[in-house]
Scaffold this motif. Sequence first.
Motif, PDB file in Angstrom:
ATOM      1  N   GLN B  69       0.764  -1.167   0.006  1.00  0.00           N
ATOM      2  CA  GLN B  69       0.016   0.008  -0.107  1.00  0.00           C
ATOM      3  C   GLN B  69       0.945   1.159  -0.046  1.00  0.00           C
ATOM      4  N   ASN B  70       0.397   2.255  -0.827  1.00  0.00           N
ATOM      5  CA  ASN B  70       1.450   3.318  -1.042  1.00  0.00           C
ATOM      6  C   ASN B  70       0.870   4.405   0.346  1.00  0.00           C
ATOM      7  N   ARG B  71       1.929   4.709   0.934  1.00  0.00           N
ATOM      8  CA  ARG B  71       1.498   5.537   2.215  1.00  0.00           C
ATOM      9  C   ARG B  71       2.409   6.758   2.195  1.00  0.00           C
ATOM     10  N   ILE B  72       1.615   7.799   2.856  1.00  0.00           N
ATOM     11  CA  ILE B  72       2.107   9.038   3.009  1.00  0.00           C
ATOM     12  C   ILE B  72       2.192   9.325   4.602  1.00  0.00           C
ATOM     13  N   PHE B  73       3.348   9.543   5.158  1.00  0.00           N
ATOM     14  CA  PHE B  73       3.367   9.649   6.701  1.00  0.00           C
ATOM     15  C   PHE B  73       3.313  11.024   6.979  1.00  0.00           C
TER      16      PHE B  73
END
Lengths: 359, 518
Positions: B69-73
């Motif tokens: 899954q693409n994640r943006i932290f």
Amino acid sequence: MSKPAKQQSEDEDPSFLRRIFGNQLIWSVVAFLALILVCTLVDHSFLSLSYNPRTGGLAGPLITMIQESARYLMIATGMTLVISTSGIDLSVGSVMAVAGAAAMQMLINGVNVWMAILISLAVGLVLGCINGALVSILGLQPFITTLIMMLAGRGLAKVITNGQNADASGVAGSGPLRWMANGFILGIPANFVIAVIIVCLVGLLMRKTAAGMMIESVGINQEASRMTGIKPRRILFLVYAISGLLAAVAGLFATASVMRVDVVKTGQDLEMYAILAVVIGGTSLLGGKFSLLGSAFGAVIIAMIRKTIITLGIDSAATPAFFAVVVIIICVMQAPKVHNAVAEFKRRRAMRQSAEVVA
Amino acid sequence: MTKEEPLVSMKGISIEFPGVKALDNVDLRLFPGEVHALMGENGAGKSTMIKALTGVYKINAGTITVNGQNRIFNGTADAQNAGIATVYQEVNLCTNLSVGENVMLGHEVRGHLGINWRKTHEAAKTYLAQMGLTDLDPHTPLNEISIAMQQLVAIARAMVIDAKVLILDEPTSSLDANEVQDLFQIMRKVRDRGIAILFVSHFLDQVYEIADRMTILRNGKFVEETMVKDMPRDVLITKMIGKNADELSLIGTKSRKETPQAATDRPLASVRGFGRKGSIYPFDMDLFKGKIMGLAGLLGSGRTEIGRLLFGADKPDKGTYTFDGKKISIDSPATALKNRIAYSTENRRDEGIIGDLTVRENIILALQATRGMFRPIPRKEADRIVDKYIKELNVRPADPDRLIKNLSGGNQQKVLLARWLATDPELLILDEPTRGIDIGAKAEIQQTVLDLAAQGMSVVFISSELDEVVRLSDQITVLKDRHKIDLMDNDDTVSQQTIVEDIANTSVSGQSQGKEER
């Protein structure tokens, strides 16, 4: 090497006013002018000045305003230095009462007027030094230390006057003190002139010596300051001592105008006015960089708000609310977040306009 | 294992700070059931990469994929929710709580009346037992166990929160050999449960012992990803140091060094039986003009404590201090500076810079303090000093009116160095002057240190990087567990390895305590 940098910063804020008052203060100026405008609309003679040959000074609403502002100028100046070290001095109002009580009681007891002034100033200085010693040597919290001094000061004032509101208006030979509060120099209220001179002297002391830089350094990072060889304790002691001394001057202004000390009401709530003046002036309560010019302007605004309340005839029950609203508006206008939002809005509008031009 | 999909895939990561490109298009892949070593010199971008993965820093470019899954932290909470747990060098647990409470924090066993502490501690015990920590009582307050144990507790905590990725940032820097073996044993257990471990260490031996795969960074750039077994050590070192090897090797070669001062020469500063309870056991030290004394030892060995004591930042409670032939008593930094002793702290942020003051003010502050508040440095003189050091130390941007907090770490360090040089010290104590700064600034600072010594200054050089200490020092004082255990003349027989062996093989409680405590 510093030249191109300076030019750059001048390019960034080209406005003349901004260069003089800094980015934040411009809103204080706006608020000040707005208050004058409101007062003038209600009282058309608000800006009128007349010469009173009996007193040898100018008269008018603005004159009484700056006359009152003198005491705020004093305590706001001391408060600025204390707040810059990330402290606070809640005792300035009480110190005013003690210093005023000392002066009045001395006069009643037949002490020479100059001696009475000197003793009064010494009392303020000593109380400030006690604050300074407790904060710097014992490391007590400024809030608690000066809160205790605030409570103790009222008691001390009562002890000095035997619980009475000492009235020295009938005492002969108190001329110099009366002149200090009610007299005029070249038509301008003497106390305002004295206050401005003192503010300038403190300003010179801070900026022409290294005191200002060291006070700011201690306020920003006390431990790092200690590591540079600065003695934070001395700095802390110094600012509370100055604050006490200036509060005594304010106490003299406040009591000498009526030649009477009210042990309960003299200086009451004025510590709050002083803090507000400092905040309006743009010095952060977290300590660090301070602006004496800003605080001085804040002090005049406080006096102006009070004058506005009287001019508008606001019900006495509603005055604190009016006071609060004006201060809040000024603080909101000065807040960096608001500034950024305004700048962003302007930028977008400019971009839209240029886009339209292209289209 | 290699056929599996990576659990975490970071692609084209870039992070910029004002004036520095900390990461430039870096890739990192973590596979389940693998220990992955992140390699690079200080300032290569390892810790920045970790901070990107843990959500501390926002990335300017690139993608982070966790479990496909693409994640943006946007913060550390986002990273934790994605199953990424970190054990830092200095453990981030609550020392005032018990071991069990730390392990179970946020996952306490609940009963009808709130938290059931008995069951919570039982659960903690189970998790600790899985790590092989059967002897550890979960009721023990955390501050009563060693740092090594605390790290193991932190790993147990990562198991409780069901982490998929475990990041170990320099976990071994303050551990002894046995503790390292305990840690590795647990790391293998964790790895075999299918968890991806990201391991950062300066110790090559440890990397070769525990890691399966490695990614090499240099100067904020991706160099290579490879299996550890395919990478010979000498090739790895060359890749880590890269072209900067030439640059750095020029700085401080051993041939430059003359024989250390004869014992008959009078030292500039000399301490005897100097110490402070709870910080450093009494030690002797002689510092000579024009010489660099390196302090070597692990974190917590007493390096910094010696520096602070020599500067009066802490007051010594034992021993004598002779400076320039006179007995002196240094009770504060102010008196030290009067005696022309300066100390640059390792804790740049809290004890070094005055963030909201300008570069100019930060430079002249110490000199001003020695002159006193009411003798201000004339503007012209201040400008001359500030311009001189900005040029000499190559501070960028060269703008004295900029607030120091807006400079990069390396340039802040240069400004602090300028602050101390402006006081014209005879003895300069530098504590980690090159920590956390980019390689260019590092080389410049190292060169400056050598130049200063050549001009006759006596320098105490404290660094956790042994290679730096070995390259720059004339003599090396070796420290272990708050004891001075050795003094070496830095000749051809001395290398990082001999110092490490010295530290490993010297038992502190046995000989040196009897020898040095009087």
